[in-house]
Design a protein around this motif. Sequence first.
Motif, PDB file in Angstrom:
ATOM      1  N   HIS A  31       0.851  -1.193   0.000  1.00 54.17           N
ATOM      2  CA  HIS A  31       0.000   0.000   0.000  1.00 54.17           C
ATOM      3  C   HIS A  31       0.886   1.242   0.000  1.00 54.17           C
ATOM      4  CE1 HIS A  31      -3.851  -2.090   0.996  1.00 54.17           C
ATOM      5  NE2 HIS A  31      -3.002  -3.004   1.438  1.00 54.17           N
ATOM      6  N   LEU A  32       0.673   2.102  -0.975  1.00 50.08           N
ATOM      7  CA  LEU A  32       1.432   3.341  -1.085  1.00 50.08           C
ATOM      8  C   LEU A  32       0.525   4.540  -0.903  1.00 50.08           C
ATOM      9  CD1 LEU A  32       3.584   2.785  -4.308  1.00 50.08           C
ATOM     10  CD2 LEU A  32       4.251   2.377  -1.954  1.00 50.08           C
ATOM     11  N   ILE A  33       1.104   5.612  -0.387  1.00 52.25           N
ATOM     12  CA  ILE A  33       0.427   6.906  -0.355  1.00 52.25           C
ATOM     13  C   ILE A  33       1.200   7.802  -1.319  1.00 52.25           C
ATOM     14  CG2 ILE A  33      -0.161   8.911   1.030  1.00 52.25           C
ATOM     15  CD1 ILE A  33      -0.451   7.024   3.421  1.00 52.25           C
ATOM     16  N   VAL A  34       0.501   8.317  -2.314  1.00 50.52           N
ATOM     17  CA  VAL A  34       1.123   9.140  -3.347  1.00 50.52           C
ATOM     18  C   VAL A  34       0.386  10.473  -3.425  1.00 50.52           C
ATOM     19  CG1 VAL A  34       1.684   9.320  -5.796  1.00 50.52           C
ATOM     20  CG2 VAL A  34       1.818   7.093  -4.666  1.00 50.52           C
ATOM     21  N   GLY A  35       1.117  11.541  -3.193  1.00 49.90           N
ATOM     22  CA  GLY A  35       0.536  12.874  -3.253  1.00 49.90           C
ATOM     23  C   GLY A  35       0.368  13.362  -4.683  1.00 49.90           C
ATOM     24  N   GLN A  36      -0.651  14.139  -4.881  1.00 53.99           N
ATOM     25  CA  GLN A  36      -0.978  14.677  -6.198  1.00 53.99           C
ATOM     26  C   GLN A  36       0.132  15.587  -6.729  1.00 53.99           C
ATOM     27  OE1 GLN A  36      -4.448  17.217  -6.084  1.00 53.99           O
ATOM     28  NE2 GLN A  36      -5.004  16.729  -8.193  1.00 53.99           N
ATOM     29  N   PHE A  37       0.884  16.228  -5.842  1.00 55.97           N
ATOM     30  CA  PHE A  37       1.918  17.177  -6.251  1.00 55.97           C
ATOM     31  C   PHE A  37       3.243  16.495  -6.591  1.00 55.97           C
ATOM     32  CE2 PHE A  37       4.414  21.232  -5.419  1.00 55.97           C
ATOM     33  CZ  PHE A  37       3.846  21.932  -6.466  1.00 55.97           C
ATOM     34  N   THR A  38       3.319  15.164  -6.458  1.00 53.76           N
ATOM     35  CA  THR A  38       4.547  14.443  -6.805  1.00 53.76           C
ATOM     36  C   THR A  38       4.666  14.231  -8.304  1.00 53.76           C
ATOM     37  OG1 THR A  38       3.495  12.278  -6.576  1.00 53.76           O
ATOM     38  CG2 THR A  38       4.625  13.172  -4.617  1.00 53.76           C
ATOM     39  N   CYS A  39       3.584  14.449  -9.022  1.00 49.84           N
ATOM     40  CA  CYS A  39       3.546  14.238 -10.476  1.00 49.84           C
ATOM     41  C   CYS A  39       3.778  12.776 -10.855  1.00 49.84           C
ATOM     42  CB  CYS A  39       4.530  15.145 -11.199  1.00 49.84           C
ATOM     43  SG  CYS A  39       4.176  16.894 -10.956  1.00 49.84           S
ATOM     44  N   VAL A  40       3.461  11.870  -9.932  1.00 46.98           N
ATOM     45  CA  VAL A  40       3.533  10.441 -10.210  1.00 46.98           C
ATOM     46  C   VAL A  40       2.161  10.006 -10.703  1.00 46.98           C
ATOM     47  CG1 VAL A  40       3.792   8.153  -9.182  1.00 46.98           C
ATOM     48  CG2 VAL A  40       5.330  10.008  -8.518  1.00 46.98           C
ATOM     49  N   GLU A  41       2.137   9.355 -11.839  1.00 51.41           N
ATOM     50  CA  GLU A  41       0.889   8.835 -12.387  1.00 51.41           C
ATOM     51  C   GLU A  41       0.658   7.437 -11.811  1.00 51.41           C
ATOM     52  OE1 GLU A  41      -1.410  10.189 -14.316  1.00 51.41           O
ATOM     53  OE2 GLU A  41      -0.317  12.088 -14.335  1.00 51.41           O
ATOM     54  N   PRO A  42      -0.382   7.237 -11.009  1.00 48.02           N
ATOM     55  CA  PRO A  42      -0.622   5.926 -10.406  1.00 48.02           C
ATOM     56  C   PRO A  42      -0.685   4.785 -11.432  1.00 48.02           C
ATOM     57  CG  PRO A  42      -1.972   7.547  -9.322  1.00 48.02           C
ATOM     58  CD  PRO A  42      -1.321   8.239 -10.497  1.00 48.02           C
ATOM     59  N   VAL A  43      -1.321   5.007 -12.560  1.00 46.81           N
ATOM     60  CA  VAL A  43      -1.425   3.948 -13.575  1.00 46.81           C
ATOM     61  C   VAL A  43      -0.044   3.579 -14.103  1.00 46.81           C
ATOM     62  CG1 VAL A  43      -2.346   3.387 -15.853  1.00 46.81           C
ATOM     63  CG2 VAL A  43      -3.783   4.574 -14.202  1.00 46.81           C
ATOM     64  N   SER A  44       0.786   4.593 -14.345  1.00 44.61           N
ATOM     65  CA  SER A  44       2.150   4.336 -14.819  1.00 44.61           C
ATOM     66  C   SER A  44       2.971   3.615 -13.764  1.00 44.61           C
ATOM     67  CB  SER A  44       2.848   5.638 -15.196  1.00 44.61           C
ATOM     68  OG  SER A  44       2.211   6.253 -16.274  1.00 44.61           O
ATOM     69  N   LEU A  45       2.793   4.005 -12.501  1.00 43.48           N
ATOM     70  CA  LEU A  45       3.516   3.366 -11.411  1.00 43.48           C
ATOM     71  C   LEU A  45       3.104   1.901 -11.273  1.00 43.48           C
ATOM     72  CD1 LEU A  45       5.611   3.915  -9.203  1.00 43.48           C
ATOM     73  CD2 LEU A  45       3.733   4.536  -7.691  1.00 43.48           C
ATOM     74  N   GLU A  46       1.814   1.616 -11.373  1.00 42.68           N
ATOM     75  CA  GLU A  46       1.337   0.234 -11.300  1.00 42.68           C
ATOM     76  C   GLU A  46       1.895  -0.591 -12.451  1.00 42.68           C
ATOM     77  OE1 GLU A  46      -2.879   0.865 -11.305  1.00 42.68           O
ATOM     78  OE2 GLU A  46      -2.981   1.061  -9.133  1.00 42.68           O
ATOM     79  N   PHE A  47       1.884  -0.037 -13.662  1.00 39.30           N
ATOM     80  CA  PHE A  47       2.405  -0.738 -14.832  1.00 39.30           C
ATOM     81  C   PHE A  47       3.899  -1.022 -14.670  1.00 39.30           C
ATOM     82  CE2 PHE A  47       4.581  -0.623 -18.934  1.00 39.30           C
ATOM     83  CZ  PHE A  47       3.937  -1.662 -19.592  1.00 39.30           C
ATOM     84  N   THR A  48       4.646  -0.006 -14.254  1.00 39.57           N
ATOM     85  CA  THR A  48       6.090  -0.151 -14.090  1.00 39.57           C
ATOM     86  C   THR A  48       6.415  -1.163 -13.000  1.00 39.57           C
ATOM     87  OG1 THR A  48       6.383   2.145 -14.785  1.00 39.57           O
ATOM     88  CG2 THR A  48       8.234   1.123 -13.666  1.00 39.57           C
ATOM     89  N   PHE A  49       5.673  -1.124 -11.904  1.00 37.79           N
ATOM     90  CA  PHE A  49       5.876  -2.073 -10.810  1.00 37.79           C
ATOM     91  C   PHE A  49       5.641  -3.500 -11.304  1.00 37.79           C
ATOM     92  CE2 PHE A  49       4.428  -4.505  -7.090  1.00 37.79           C
ATOM     93  CZ  PHE A  49       5.466  -4.259  -6.200  1.00 37.79           C
TER      94      PHE A  49
END
Length: 121
Positions: A31-49
């Motif tokens: 489980h991750l907490i990702v802030g909106q201001f980090t400019c991390v795209e959750p879908v991209s992060l899931e795909f990359t992971f």
Amino acid sequence: MHEVDMTKALILTIKDWQESHPEPVKIEKVHLIVGQFTCVEPVSLEFTFAAQTKGTFLDGVALVIQETPLIAYCHTCQQEYAPNIGLQYSCPDCHQPMDDIRSGRELKIDRIEYAPLTLHS
């Protein structure tokens, strides 16, 4: 794409955690907490992971991402506000530039779900 570097760091952190655990465990969810201001795209992060963990000890592990909104505080108006993402992040009332971010920069592991690893003889 900074998600690749973030995922590599995440994998190393999880590996260190797993190796320091007193008993062998099978990781089921991260489980991750990702802030909106980090400019991390959750879908991209899931795909990359998923791509980077294929064939590793994390193969098939679910990545659960909770996003936190960007919340700023205006010292002039003495109030919190949700800035519009884009070129203008100023206070909607007095238009002072955003200088105090209260949430939205988080990027951390919230928790890891796991089960004892059963070794078959």
